[in-house]
Design a protein around this motif. Structure first.
Motif, mmCIF file in Angstrom:
data_model
loop_
_atom_site.group_PDB
_atom_site.id
_atom_site.type_symbol
_atom_site.label_atom_id
_atom_site.label_comp_id
_atom_site.label_asym_id
_atom_site.label_seq_id
_atom_site.Cartn_x
_atom_site.Cartn_y
_atom_site.Cartn_z
ATOM 1 N N LYS A 1 0.733 -1.031 0.416
ATOM 2 C CA LYS A 1 0.053 0.105 -0.044
ATOM 3 C C LYS A 1 0.674 1.685 0.092
ATOM 4 C CE LYS A 1 -3.882 -1.432 2.349
ATOM 5 N NZ LYS A 1 -5.397 -1.432 3.470
ATOM 6 N N ALA A 2 1.954 1.248 0.272
ATOM 7 C CA ALA A 2 2.984 1.978 0.163
ATOM 8 C C ALA A 2 3.496 3.158 -0.644
ATOM 9 C CB ALA A 2 4.070 1.922 1.661
ATOM 10 N N ILE A 3 3.138 1.472 -1.386
ATOM 11 C CA ILE A 3 3.747 1.497 -3.244
ATOM 12 C C ILE A 3 5.506 2.023 -2.875
ATOM 13 C CG2 ILE A 3 3.710 3.262 -4.903
ATOM 14 C CD1 ILE A 3 1.383 4.417 -4.385
ATOM 15 N N LYS A 4 5.993 1.358 -1.971
ATOM 16 C CA LYS A 4 7.182 0.838 -1.644
ATOM 17 C C LYS A 4 7.886 -0.213 -1.758
ATOM 18 C CE LYS A 4 7.899 4.780 1.283
ATOM 19 N NZ LYS A 4 7.893 5.407 3.736
ATOM 20 N N GLY A 5 6.912 -1.650 -2.504
ATOM 21 C CA GLY A 5 6.998 -2.605 -3.342
ATOM 22 C C GLY A 5 8.005 -2.523 -4.603
ATOM 23 N N SER A 6 8.869 -4.187 -3.904
ATOM 24 C CA SER A 6 9.842 -4.189 -5.435
ATOM 25 C C SER A 6 8.707 -5.618 -6.057
ATOM 26 C CB SER A 6 11.030 -4.053 -4.844
ATOM 27 O OG SER A 6 11.878 -3.193 -4.416
ATOM 28 N N LEU A 7 9.525 -5.494 -7.405
ATOM 29 C CA LEU A 7 9.180 -6.869 -7.990
ATOM 30 C C LEU A 7 10.614 -7.577 -8.304
ATOM 31 C CD1 LEU A 7 7.056 -7.743 -11.660
ATOM 32 C CD2 LEU A 7 9.313 -8.042 -11.472
ATOM 33 N N LEU A 8 11.370 -8.469 -8.441
ATOM 34 C CA LEU A 8 12.359 -9.052 -8.638
ATOM 35 C C LEU A 8 12.478 -10.379 -9.416
ATOM 36 C CD1 LEU A 8 15.636 -9.208 -7.757
ATOM 37 C CD2 LEU A 8 14.894 -10.700 -6.019
ATOM 38 N N SER A 9 13.217 -10.396 -10.965
ATOM 39 C CA SER A 9 13.816 -11.310 -11.972
ATOM 40 C C SER A 9 14.446 -11.440 -11.349
ATOM 41 C CB SER A 9 13.072 -11.256 -13.007
ATOM 42 O OG SER A 9 11.344 -10.472 -13.328
ATOM 43 N N VAL A 10 14.710 -13.225 -11.290
ATOM 44 C CA VAL A 10 16.528 -13.448 -11.421
ATOM 45 C C VAL A 10 16.289 -15.208 -12.378
ATOM 46 C CG1 VAL A 10 18.166 -15.292 -10.267
ATOM 47 C CG2 VAL A 10 16.386 -13.492 -8.909
ATOM 48 N N ASN A 11 17.483 -14.382 -13.362
ATOM 49 C CA ASN A 11 17.730 -15.465 -14.350
ATOM 50 C C ASN A 11 19.339 -15.541 -14.600
ATOM 51 O OD1 ASN A 11 18.144 -12.607 -15.335
ATOM 52 N ND2 ASN A 11 18.821 -13.642 -17.211
ATOM 53 N N PHE A 12 19.970 -15.982 -14.992
ATOM 54 C CA PHE A 12 20.619 -16.442 -15.987
ATOM 55 C C PHE A 12 21.074 -16.974 -16.923
ATOM 56 C CE2 PHE A 12 18.731 -20.859 -15.149
ATOM 57 C CZ PHE A 12 19.681 -21.273 -16.022
ATOM 58 N N SER A 13 22.713 -16.610 -17.436
ATOM 59 C CA SER A 13 23.054 -16.624 -18.748
ATOM 60 C C SER A 13 23.873 -18.481 -18.674
ATOM 61 C CB SER A 13 23.521 -15.822 -19.690
ATOM 62 O OG SER A 13 23.948 -16.515 -21.430
ATOM 63 N N ALA A 14 23.996 -19.164 -19.686
ATOM 64 C CA ALA A 14 25.194 -20.207 -19.359
ATOM 65 C C ALA A 14 25.497 -20.487 -21.098
ATOM 66 C CB ALA A 14 24.728 -21.695 -18.837
ATOM 67 N N LYS A 15 25.891 -19.903 -21.595
ATOM 68 C CA LYS A 15 26.771 -19.763 -22.579
ATOM 69 C C LYS A 15 28.140 -20.318 -22.756
ATOM 70 C CE LYS A 15 23.339 -16.424 -24.945
ATOM 71 N NZ LYS A 15 23.547 -14.591 -25.452
ATOM 72 N N THR A 16 28.685 -21.138 -24.074
ATOM 73 C CA THR A 16 29.557 -21.488 -24.080
ATOM 74 C C THR A 16 30.674 -20.346 -24.571
ATOM 75 O OG1 THR A 16 28.954 -22.765 -25.996
ATOM 76 C CG2 THR A 16 29.169 -24.495 -23.745
ATOM 77 N N ASP A 17 31.488 -20.384 -24.731
ATOM 78 C CA ASP A 17 33.067 -19.722 -25.651
ATOM 79 C C ASP A 17 32.827 -20.567 -27.014
ATOM 80 O OD1 ASP A 17 33.383 -18.485 -22.678
ATOM 81 O OD2 ASP A 17 35.539 -19.257 -22.832
ATOM 82 N N LYS A 18 33.006 -19.249 -28.121
ATOM 83 C CA LYS A 18 32.859 -20.116 -28.743
ATOM 84 C C LYS A 18 34.559 -19.338 -29.501
ATOM 85 C CE LYS A 18 27.957 -20.246 -30.080
ATOM 86 N NZ LYS A 18 27.129 -19.554 -30.834
ATOM 87 N N VAL A 19 34.817 -19.778 -30.786
ATOM 88 C CA VAL A 19 35.696 -19.934 -31.482
ATOM 89 C C VAL A 19 35.791 -19.362 -33.136
ATOM 90 C CG1 VAL A 19 38.053 -20.095 -32.404
ATOM 91 C CG2 VAL A 19 37.305 -21.191 -29.799
ATOM 92 N N GLU A 20 36.036 -18.340 -33.311
ATOM 93 C CA GLU A 20 35.555 -17.358 -34.601
ATOM 94 C C GLU A 20 36.895 -16.327 -35.576
ATOM 95 O OE1 GLU A 20 32.115 -15.572 -34.640
ATOM 96 O OE2 GLU A 20 30.526 -16.745 -33.871
ATOM 97 N N ASN A 21 37.359 -17.144 -36.324
ATOM 98 C CA ASN A 21 39.088 -16.520 -36.982
ATOM 99 C C ASN A 21 39.979 -16.436 -36.306
ATOM 100 O OD1 ASN A 21 37.049 -15.786 -38.870
ATOM 101 N ND2 ASN A 21 36.110 -14.233 -38.501
ATOM 102 N N ASP A 22 39.803 -17.182 -35.001
ATOM 103 C CA ASP A 22 41.056 -18.090 -34.372
ATOM 104 C C ASP A 22 40.987 -16.920 -32.762
ATOM 105 O OD1 ASP A 22 42.396 -19.909 -35.594
ATOM 106 O OD2 ASP A 22 43.507 -18.162 -36.621
ATOM 107 N N ARG A 23 40.008 -16.543 -32.973
ATOM 108 C CA ARG A 23 39.485 -15.406 -31.714
ATOM 109 C C ARG A 23 38.394 -16.698 -30.869
ATOM 110 N NH1 ARG A 23 37.373 -9.841 -32.831
ATOM 111 N NH2 ARG A 23 37.530 -9.760 -30.835
ATOM 112 N N THR A 24 38.731 -15.799 -29.785
ATOM 113 C CA THR A 24 37.868 -16.569 -28.492
ATOM 114 C C THR A 24 36.405 -14.831 -28.672
ATOM 115 O OG1 THR A 24 39.469 -18.415 -27.661
ATOM 116 C CG2 THR A 24 37.406 -18.287 -26.579
ATOM 117 N N LEU A 25 35.478 -16.261 -28.295
ATOM 118 C CA LEU A 25 34.532 -15.202 -28.061
ATOM 119 C C LEU A 25 33.924 -15.679 -27.089
ATOM 120 C CD1 LEU A 25 32.597 -14.234 -31.381
ATOM 121 C CD2 LEU A 25 34.163 -12.805 -30.209
#
Length: 207
Positions: free
Chosen positions: A9-33
């Motif tokens: 009611k006091a308009i002091k609340g919050s919304l919290l979203s939690v997420n994650f990323s699990a991407k592998t490294d990639k090699v393109e043109n001898d460069r590791t991304l």
């Protein structure tokens, strides 16, 4: 994505979203991304309250996004297991992210029921779960701060534990995939040590 919706009611609340990323490294043109292997806390501040429906709105609310490393997520899991704070679980005075223009302090720890004494709400000794609070400070003007917080019940905390563990499993799978697919003649780089945080006088606030 795991989302917690906590308007009031006091308009002091919050919304919290939690997420994650699990991407592998990639090699393109001898460069590791480098693939992103991180967790994210996405806070949105409450902007309105509908009394008849007892619902809150978060449209155009202030936002704070915090990126967490797997080690910091391990710290959260340890803090829950040991019923202590994130900083204590990581052996630090506080958990602090230093950006180019802003700095963010992350608090996670036991959350207690509050009671009103006079004009102030104070913590009781009745723990009801855990709380998360983030404080974003403008480095050019340290008086300019944004902060958002949310309290989680024990049941909501258990959901968080399982979600974070699942995210870590995905990240471990990505790391394993990189290991087995790495060229045999390619040397493995030794990771650089993380720099120690700069001390601060800030104390753990109430949630």
């Amino acid at each position: 994505m795991l989302t917690y919706y906590k308007p009031n009611k006091a308009i002091k609340g919050s919304l919290l979203s939690v997420n994650f990323s699990a991407k592998t490294d990639k090699v393109e043109n001898d460069r590791t991304l480098k693939g992103d292997k991180s967790f994210y806390l996405n806070f949105v501040g409450q902007t309105g309250w509908n009394e008849s429906e007892r619902t809150g709105s978060f449209k155009e609310g202030k936002k704070i996004v915090v990126k967490l490393s797997p080690t910091e997520v391990g710290g959260i899991l340890a803090a829950i297991s040991k019923n202590t704070t994130l900083a204590a679980a990581m052996g630090q005075e506080y958990v602090y992210h230093d950006g180019e223009k802003t700095a963010t302090t992350i608090y996670f720890g036991p959350h207690f029921k509050k009671e009103k004494k006079g004009e102030q709400w104070v913590d009781t000794t009745n723990q009801i779960g855990f709380g998360v609070r983030v404080v974003k400070t403008e480095k050019a003007n340290k008086e300019n701060k944004e902060q958002l917080s949310i309290g989680l019940t024990y049941a909501e905390t258990e959901l968080l534990v399982n979600y974070l563990k699942d995210g870590l499993c995905h990240i471990f799978s990505a790391l394993y995939s990189e290991d087995v697919n790495r060229p045999k003649n390619k040397a493995v780089e030794t990771p650089k040590a993380e720099s120690a945080p700069t001390p601060t006088n800030e104390q753990d606030p109430d949630f």
